[in-house]
Design a protein around this motif. Structure first.
Motif, PDB file in Angstrom:
ATOM      1  N   LEU A  97     -46.230  29.288 -54.179  1.00  0.00           N
ATOM      2  CA  LEU A  97     -45.681  28.394 -55.198  1.00  0.00           C
ATOM      3  C   LEU A  97     -44.510  29.085 -55.910  1.00  0.00           C
ATOM      4  N   PRO A  98     -43.331  28.460 -55.985  1.00  0.00           N
ATOM      5  CA  PRO A  98     -42.205  29.086 -56.687  1.00  0.00           C
ATOM      6  C   PRO A  98     -42.527  29.348 -58.154  1.00  0.00           C
ATOM      7  N   ASP A  99     -42.051  30.475 -58.643  1.00  0.00           N
ATOM      8  CA  ASP A  99     -42.346  30.907 -60.009  1.00  0.00           C
ATOM      9  C   ASP A  99     -41.117  30.681 -60.884  1.00  0.00           C
ATOM     10  N   LEU A 100     -41.206  29.697 -61.788  1.00  0.00           N
ATOM     11  CA  LEU A 100     -40.117  29.422 -62.725  1.00  0.00           C
ATOM     12  C   LEU A 100     -40.607  29.572 -64.152  1.00  0.00           C
ATOM     13  N   ARG A 101     -41.389  30.589 -64.380  1.00  0.00           N
ATOM     14  CA  ARG A 101     -41.857  30.878 -65.728  1.00  0.00           C
ATOM     15  C   ARG A 101     -40.835  31.761 -66.440  1.00  0.00           C
ATOM     16  N   GLY A 102     -40.638  31.458 -67.720  1.00  0.00           N
ATOM     17  CA  GLY A 102     -39.872  32.342 -68.603  1.00  0.00           C
ATOM     18  C   GLY A 102     -38.504  32.724 -68.078  1.00  0.00           C
ATOM     19  N   HIS A 103     -38.262  34.024 -67.978  1.00  0.00           N
ATOM     20  CA  HIS A 103     -36.927  34.522 -67.658  1.00  0.00           C
ATOM     21  C   HIS A 103     -36.477  34.122 -66.264  1.00  0.00           C
ATOM     22  N   ARG A 104     -37.418  33.837 -65.339  1.00  0.00           N
ATOM     23  CA  ARG A 104     -37.012  33.451 -63.980  1.00  0.00           C
ATOM     24  C   ARG A 104     -36.255  32.133 -64.012  1.00  0.00           C
ATOM     25  N   LEU A 105     -36.738  31.202 -64.811  1.00  0.00           N
ATOM     26  CA  LEU A 105     -36.028  29.938 -64.964  1.00  0.00           C
ATOM     27  C   LEU A 105     -34.688  30.158 -65.657  1.00  0.00           C
ATOM     28  N   ALA A 106     -34.680  30.940 -66.702  1.00  0.00           N
ATOM     29  CA  ALA A 106     -33.436  31.201 -67.428  1.00  0.00           C
ATOM     30  C   ALA A 106     -32.400  31.853 -66.522  1.00  0.00           C
ATOM     31  N   ASP A 107     -32.832  32.802 -65.707  1.00  0.00           N
ATOM     32  CA  ASP A 107     -31.903  33.483 -64.805  1.00  0.00           C
ATOM     33  C   ASP A 107     -31.301  32.504 -63.800  1.00  0.00           C
ATOM     34  N   ARG A 108     -32.137  31.622 -63.252  1.00  0.00           N
ATOM     35  CA  ARG A 108     -31.639  30.653 -62.281  1.00  0.00           C
ATOM     36  C   ARG A 108     -30.635  29.700 -62.923  1.00  0.00           C
ATOM     37  N   ILE A 109     -30.933  29.233 -64.114  1.00  0.00           N
ATOM     38  CA  ILE A 109     -30.032  28.311 -64.804  1.00  0.00           C
ATOM     39  C   ILE A 109     -28.691  28.985 -65.089  1.00  0.00           C
ATOM     40  N   ARG A 110     -28.727  30.234 -65.515  1.00  0.00           N
ATOM     41  CA  ARG A 110     -27.470  30.923 -65.830  1.00  0.00           C
ATOM     42  C   ARG A 110     -26.598  31.100 -64.586  1.00  0.00           C
ATOM     43  N   VAL A 111     -27.219  31.345 -63.446  1.00  0.00           N
ATOM     44  CA  VAL A 111     -26.448  31.464 -62.198  1.00  0.00           C
ATOM     45  C   VAL A 111     -25.734  30.147 -61.897  1.00  0.00           C
ATOM     46  N   VAL A 112     -26.436  29.034 -62.057  1.00  0.00           N
ATOM     47  CA  VAL A 112     -25.846  27.732 -61.772  1.00  0.00           C
ATOM     48  C   VAL A 112     -24.735  27.400 -62.760  1.00  0.00           C
ATOM     49  N   LEU A 113     -24.945  27.687 -64.027  1.00  0.00           N
ATOM     50  CA  LEU A 113     -23.909  27.409 -65.020  1.00  0.00           C
ATOM     51  C   LEU A 113     -22.666  28.260 -64.768  1.00  0.00           C
ATOM     52  N   ALA A 114     -22.865  29.482 -64.342  1.00  0.00           N
ATOM     53  CA  ALA A 114     -21.714  30.339 -64.043  1.00  0.00           C
ATOM     54  C   ALA A 114     -20.904  29.776 -62.886  1.00  0.00           C
ATOM     55  N   ALA A 115     -21.574  29.105 -61.944  1.00  0.00           N
ATOM     56  CA  ALA A 115     -20.883  28.559 -60.780  1.00  0.00           C
ATOM     57  C   ALA A 115     -20.247  27.207 -61.071  1.00  0.00           C
ATOM     58  N   TYR A 116     -20.914  26.373 -61.869  1.00  0.00           N
ATOM     59  CA  TYR A 116     -20.476  24.992 -62.046  1.00  0.00           C
ATOM     60  C   TYR A 116     -19.784  24.717 -63.373  1.00  0.00           C
ATOM     61  N   ALA A 117     -20.047  25.486 -64.399  1.00  0.00           N
ATOM     62  CA  ALA A 117     -19.466  25.200 -65.721  1.00  0.00           C
ATOM     63  C   ALA A 117     -19.208  26.499 -66.482  1.00  0.00           C
TER      64      ALA A 117
END
Length: 406
Positions: A244-264
């Protein structure tokens, strides 16, 4: 709204045969292909399996003129085929192509399912393709008992099953269904069998999807998901160990920041959200609800069955995280959202005394939109370019939603 469909035909080896003349099908949804298959048979007398989207006249779903690759079933080349109309360039191999999108892939998967059903004493008499796109391929399989079903006429619709094949990033769906089958039988479709690459064989669930669900049905669905999440919170380590993918706490935050850096990267509102993610998620944790199994796309169309016995389907988006993500998805755009959230929160307060569910929902509203943007960005990173129109508009849509909710 409908579709005008052109099929570029290939043989079982992938060799290009040509293109059928365009024809119209009533359903606009690009991934729904049962009427595409029926249309090829009705208009041109050929049996096909749709493999994948090649191009569309619109840059986002649905409707318009749509071109698919399709595998011809049976020998020969239809005389109606236009050999000059085929988009040969779009049929070249691609590293991110799904197994079911290649010639021979669907046949291998349906043969696997027939073998597994035969081991259960069921013979396949008809396989009907329902859907294909970069996130899944689905077939309905009609079966009869291997002993012939006894005297009298055979009803081939009495004992159906379903084949579903998913990409590697949804491979955990089988593990989630196995866990649900053990922990809460009836909460999800019964997993009859599973095998690589991404193949699932599922028992039939009577009933229809709840796309037009009202507030009462949504509340019932939220209550069913609440029971699942209470049980899953205690088994989360097992689910994580099973993939099961783990999107708890900082893992979710890290993923979101990567996407924002690429798209906005230069958007001040989204940059501020990104900068405050750790503090916001710490405040969510202080609301004291447990991390658990999150469905990830809990809308009424992903529930099927009868009142009081709804079955939740399509667990490919599931992850370990905060339960509020599901109620936010279930109430998105619904006028009764405040009442439904209040009902959801009352259940959690009763089971987790001292928790603050409402505050968690308020804090996570923009994060849920950012997570959705990250999900679609992840799809775009892992699918072949010809199918990008399915998802390309979703990333900016959810970034705009997050900006509005900040």
């Amino acid at each position: 709204m409908s579709r005008v469909v052109t099929l570029v035909l290939v043989d079982p080896t992938g060799a290009v045969l040509g293109a059928l003349p365009p024809y119209e099908v009533p359903m606009p949804w690009w991934q729904e292909v049962a009427d595409v298959v029926d249309g090829a048979r009705q208009h041109y007398g050929v049996d096909v399996t749709v493999l994948r989207l090649l191009r569309a006249s619109r840059d986002r779903p649905h409707g318009g003129e749509v071109v698919y690759a399709a595998e011809l079933r049976g020998p020969g080349t239809p005389s109606i085929v236009d050999a000059d109309g085929a988009d040969v360039a779009a049929l070249t191999p691609h590293a991110r192509r799904a197994p079911w999108a290649e010639a021979g892939g669907p046949g291998a998967t349906t043969a696997w399912a027939a073998d597994r059903l035969a081991a259960r004493g069921r013979l396949v008499v008809r396989t009907r393709q329902q859907r294909t796109w970069n996130l899944s391929a689905i077939w309905r399989v009609e079966t009869v008992s291997a002993d012939g079903g006894g005297p009298g006429p055979v009803d081939i619709t009495r004992d159906p099953a379903w084949i579903k094949q998913v990409p590697p990033f949804f491979a955990h769906e089988a593990a989630v269904l196995r866990w649900l089958g053990r922990a809460l039988p009836g909460a999800a479709p019964e997993l009859l069998d599973a095998a690589a690459p991404g193949r699932l064989l599922l028992a039939h669930v009577p009933g229809t999807e709840l796309y037009e669900a009202g507030a009462a049905e949504r509340d019932e669905l939220a209550a069913r998901m609440h029971r699942i999440q209470l049980r899953a919170a205690a088994d989360l380590d097992r689910l994580l160990a099973d993939g099961l993918p783990d999107l708890r706490g900082h893992r979710l935050a890290d993923r979101i920041r990567v996407v924002l850096a690429a798209y906005a990267p230069d958007d001040p509102a989204l940059t501020a959200l990104a900068d405050g993610l750790d503090a916001r998620l710490a405040a969510v944790a202080a609301c004291a609800l447990p991390d658990t199994l999150v469905h990830g796309d809990l809308h009424p169309g992903n529930a099927i069955g009868r009142p009081g016995a709804r079955v939740i389907i399509d667990w490919g988006d599931a992850f370990a995280g905060h339960p509020a993500f599901d109620i936010l998805r279930l109430t998105d755009g619904v006028p009764e959202a405040p009442e439904l959230i209040a009902s959801w929160a009352a259940r959690w307060r009763a089971d987790v005394p001292g928790s603050d569910p409402e505050h968690a929902v308020a804090l996570l509203a923009p994060v849920a939109a950012l997570r959705n943007a990250a999900v679609y960005a992840g799809f775009l990173d892992r699918i072949e370019p010809s199918e990008a129109p399915f998802h390309a508009a979703d990333v900016p849509f959810w970034l705009d939603a997050a900006r509005a909710l900040r």
